[in-house]
Design a protein around this motif. Sequence first.
Motif, short mmCIF file in Angstrom:
data_model
loop_
_atom_site.label_atom_id
_atom_site.label_comp_id
_atom_site.label_asym_id
_atom_site.label_seq_id
_atom_site.Cartn_x
_atom_site.Cartn_y
_atom_site.Cartn_z
N ALA A 284 0.83 -1.21 0.00
CA ALA A 284 0.00 0.00 0.00
C ALA A 284 0.87 1.26 0.00
O ALA A 284 0.58 2.23 -0.71
N ALA A 285 1.96 1.22 0.79
CA ALA A 285 2.88 2.36 0.81
C ALA A 285 3.53 2.55 -0.55
O ALA A 285 3.79 3.68 -0.98
N GLY A 286 3.81 1.44 -1.26
CA GLY A 286 4.43 1.53 -2.58
C GLY A 286 3.53 2.23 -3.59
O GLY A 286 4.01 3.03 -4.41
N ILE A 287 2.24 1.94 -3.53
CA ILE A 287 1.31 2.60 -4.46
C ILE A 287 1.38 4.11 -4.29
O ILE A 287 1.48 4.87 -5.26
N VAL A 288 1.39 4.57 -3.03
CA VAL A 288 1.46 6.01 -2.75
C VAL A 288 2.80 6.58 -3.18
O VAL A 288 2.87 7.61 -3.87
N ARG A 289 3.88 5.90 -2.80
CA ARG A 289 5.23 6.44 -3.06
C ARG A 289 5.50 6.61 -4.54
O ARG A 289 5.99 7.66 -4.98
N TRP A 290 5.20 5.59 -5.33
CA TRP A 290 5.55 5.65 -6.75
C TRP A 290 4.66 6.60 -7.52
O TRP A 290 5.12 7.25 -8.47
N ILE A 291 3.41 6.74 -7.13
CA ILE A 291 2.54 7.72 -7.80
C ILE A 291 3.06 9.14 -7.55
O ILE A 291 3.10 9.97 -8.47
N VAL A 292 3.48 9.43 -6.32
CA VAL A 292 3.99 10.77 -6.01
C VAL A 292 5.28 11.05 -6.77
O VAL A 292 5.44 12.12 -7.38
N LEU A 293 6.23 10.11 -6.76
CA LEU A 293 7.50 10.33 -7.47
C LEU A 293 7.29 10.42 -8.98
O LEU A 293 8.06 11.09 -9.68
N GLY A 294 6.26 9.77 -9.48
CA GLY A 294 5.97 9.86 -10.90
C GLY A 294 5.32 11.16 -11.32
O GLY A 294 5.35 11.52 -12.50
N SER A 295 4.75 11.88 -10.36
CA SER A 295 3.99 13.09 -10.70
C SER A 295 4.67 14.38 -10.28
O SER A 295 4.24 15.46 -10.69
N SER A 296 5.75 14.31 -9.46
CA SER A 296 6.35 15.55 -8.96
C SER A 296 7.86 15.39 -8.74
O SER A 296 8.32 14.36 -8.24
N ASP A 297 8.61 16.45 -9.14
CA ASP A 297 10.04 16.53 -8.85
C ASP A 297 10.32 17.57 -7.77
O ASP A 297 11.47 17.91 -7.51
N ALA A 298 9.25 18.08 -7.13
CA ALA A 298 9.41 19.12 -6.11
C ALA A 298 10.17 18.59 -4.90
O ALA A 298 9.95 17.46 -4.46
N PHE A 299 11.06 19.42 -4.37
CA PHE A 299 11.91 19.03 -3.25
C PHE A 299 11.09 18.48 -2.08
O PHE A 299 11.39 17.40 -1.56
#
Length: 398
Positions: A284-299
């Motif tokens: 479940a944490a992976g689903i959240v983590r990879w979606i965020v990294l795929g959508s934003s490069d913000a610090f």
Amino acid sequence: MSMRDKFPLQSSERMQTATILALFFVGLFLIQGVFLPYWPVWLKAQGLSAGEIGILLSLPNWVRVFADPLIAQRADHTGNRKTPMMWLAGIYVLTVLAFPVSSNFWWLAGLSVVIGFTLSPLLPLGTTITVHECKTRDLDYGRVRLWGSLAFIFASYGAGWVLDGTSTTWIVWMLFIAGIVNFAITTRMPDPQTDRSLRSGSSLVYLLRKPVFLIYLGCIGFAQGSHGTYYSFASVHWETVGYSHEMIGTFWSIGVIAEIALFAVAGKFVRGRHPGILFALGAAAGIVRWIVLGSSDAFWMIVLVQPLHAMTFGITHLAAVSFIARAIPQQLATSAQSLMATLSMGVFLGSSIWASGPLYEHFGSHAYYAMAGLSGIALVFAFWLMQSWRGEDKTFCD
């Protein structure tokens, strides 16, 4: 009666054993702390394309599909795990020195095969020894293992600091120095001579014929496979969008700090939980983590999701080790560890890393969305394991 009452060892002996086991993980993860974040950067500096980098990074993972089971089954049959560890660690050191000789793709591919054959089996062999000693001497596996994560932080952040002041040629030399440290520590590992295999036939085939074990492999395989884009192109991407090597090292370190915190406190929590529940939390944490990294490069977005590494990697690792400790007899433990490592870090992660090359080349950071999909599949397998395995100790003793 506690384990400590059953095995009245002096506290100094227990501390010495715990120290050596912790140092084993230190040596191995000093290498990983340089290799995972910066080896793609070194390959890029040789003029290779994203597709070629993906192939070279996946080769060690594919080689372990053959190397790990062969070495592990031999270790289970002989009961000796330390001797092959020393040979493998020594050959790795010599192989690293050959990388700067040529930037030819086929030269690098050949050396990558050797790296896969020598470095990959060290973790299942050493983990088997560690789990055995932790059970025998009443040690907390998580607190032993966290020192490897600390070493990863030191190596990844330190390597970034070195590279910002020098050049990428130092990556090979840092891997060589870490390899020397790893070899020296391997010579000091305990050498428990366990009973020989319970079975005259192949222990690998025996395990692979067990449906519950296959479901377990699906849990850890898809969970680890979801890290493919992160391991192969996170540093390359962050460098491309303008982050310094030191900052890239910081990003990697944030995730591993969270992993260390988990290992430090999770011992009692893991012991009382079904491994399927732990796998589900990681997926479940992976689903959240990879979606965020795929959508934003913000610090700040990167900083916020990097601690989820404690779940995507840390909790799934503890779940995997817990299942083997509870379900697999010691005489089959190295084979089980090897199959777990081979399929999760070899077939699944190797395929994911290979696929990440063309995915990143065409879609950039959106390649992480495919990784979120793998985490979703891991979540399905986690629920399946909860339904299929009721927590029986030594399930495969029949």
